[in-house]
Design an enzyme around this catalytic site. Structure first.
Site, PDB file in Angstrom:
ATOM      1  N   HIS A 215      -6.373   3.340  -4.030  1.00 20.41           N
ATOM      2  CA  HIS A 215      -6.147   3.593  -2.452  1.00 20.41           C
ATOM      3  C   HIS A 215      -6.589   5.051  -2.348  1.00 20.41           C
ATOM      4  O   HIS A 215      -5.819   5.356  -1.295  1.00 20.41           O
ATOM      5  CB  HIS A 215      -4.904   3.034  -2.185  1.00 20.41           C
ATOM      6  CG  HIS A 215      -4.454   2.790  -0.712  1.00 20.41           C
ATOM      7  ND1 HIS A 215      -5.387   2.156   0.026  1.00 20.41           N
ATOM      8  CD2 HIS A 215      -3.629   3.226   0.035  1.00 20.41           C
ATOM      9  CE1 HIS A 215      -5.006   2.295   1.226  1.00 20.41           C
ATOM     10  NE2 HIS A 215      -3.862   2.879   1.318  1.00 20.41           N
TER      11      HIS A 215
ATOM     12  N   HIS B  98       3.671  -2.076   3.230  1.00 22.57           N
ATOM     13  CA  HIS B  98       3.590  -0.652   2.737  1.00 22.57           C
ATOM     14  C   HIS B  98       5.138  -0.475   1.918  1.00 22.57           C
ATOM     15  O   HIS B  98       6.055  -0.762   2.342  1.00 22.57           O
ATOM     16  CB  HIS B  98       3.660  -0.042   3.677  1.00 22.57           C
ATOM     17  CG  HIS B  98       2.282   0.080   4.367  1.00 22.57           C
ATOM     18  ND1 HIS B  98       2.040  -0.939   5.450  1.00 22.57           N
ATOM     19  CD2 HIS B  98       1.001   0.899   4.384  1.00 22.57           C
ATOM     20  CE1 HIS B  98       0.537  -0.790   5.868  1.00 22.57           C
ATOM     21  NE2 HIS B  98       0.187   0.095   5.016  1.00 22.57           N
TER      22      HIS B  98
ATOM     23  N   ASP C 267       0.897  -1.302  -0.052  1.00 19.03           N
ATOM     24  CA  ASP C 267       0.093   0.038   0.022  1.00 19.03           C
ATOM     25  C   ASP C 267       0.883   1.154   0.325  1.00 19.03           C
ATOM     26  O   ASP C 267       2.065   1.227   0.525  1.00 19.03           O
ATOM     27  CB  ASP C 267      -0.932   0.078   1.135  1.00 19.03           C
ATOM     28  CG  ASP C 267      -2.011  -0.932   1.325  1.00 19.03           C
ATOM     29  OD1 ASP C 267      -1.994  -1.782   0.538  1.00 19.03           O
ATOM     30  OD2 ASP C 267      -2.573  -0.963   2.108  1.00 19.03           O
TER      31      ASP C 267
END
Ligand SMILES: [Zn+2]
Length: 214
Positions: free
Chosen positions: A86, A183, A35
């Site tokens: 996102h 991440h 992410d």
């Protein structure tokens, strides 16, 4: 303060069954997700690691980062990974009006679609912070987005978690079908740099394949 669930509890999965928490499979397969990118150097490093192990992953991109770093974004696609939305500015659904939230998703989508190579087979969305209102999720699902949550949280972005603990979070909790969150961000890198190669090595030694979310 948020309660941190490293492994998503089955009851949560049951209550929020409109979200995708894991992907049932009879094969030894897991679904790595990254992410908050794409970020130069960090995302490039992740892509190199994945390539070394012939692993595929799904990248939930922030629209603003896609706009700033189109070459890095292009490389994710060229390497055969999947892309998810996102939002444009990484907004938290709980604190955001629906109007603004949908605009954020749309702006991110526009940025993703600008890339000449992009050919999305499905619409994947991960709400920043995992926080989304039921009304927001309903609308996005109507727009054919799959809301992708997770089964295992590495918590790589947490400064107070040691890299060893972060690796343990992942390895002790994964199972076939798990969706695992990492991440590709500057904040997470001090843990990710240690955890990702070791995770990939563990998966490879234990006969796991890493696939994209479809
Ligand atoms: Zn995020």
């Amino acid at each position: 303060m948020d309660l941190l669930w490293i492994k998503t509890h089955p009851i949560i999965k049951k209550i929020f069954s409109n979200y995708v928490w894991s992907i049932p499979t009879s094969e030894k397969k897991v679904f790595l997700t990254f992410d908050d990118g794409p970020i130069p150097e960090i995302t490039d490093w992740v892509l190199n690691q994945l390539k070394t192990y012939d692993a595929k992953a799904t990248f939930f991109c922030i629209g603003n980062n896609v706009e700033k770093n189109p070459e890095v974004f292009l490389r994710i696609i060229e390497d055969g990974h999947a892309i998810g939305n996102h939002t444009f500015n990484h907004v938290k659904g709980w604190n955001t009006s629906n109007k603004t939230y949908f605009k954020e998703v749309e702006m991110c989508e526009v940025e993703i679609q600008k890339s000449p190579m992009v050919n999305l087979k499905s619409r994947l969305f991960r709400p920043p912070y995992g926080k989304i209102k039921p009304s927001q999720s309903r609308r996005l699902r109507r727009l054919r987005y799959k809301i992708i949550m997770w089964d295992v949280l590495s918590a790589d972005y947490k400064k107070e978690i040691s890299k060893e603990k972060c690796l343990e979070n992942v390895i002790d909790n994964l199972e076939p079908g798990s969706i695992i969150v990492f991440h590709d961000s500057i904040k997470a890198f001090q843990n990710l740099e240690y955890v990702l190669p070791k995770t990939l090595q563990y998966l490879s030694e234990n006969g796991y394949q890493c696939d994209i979310i479809r």
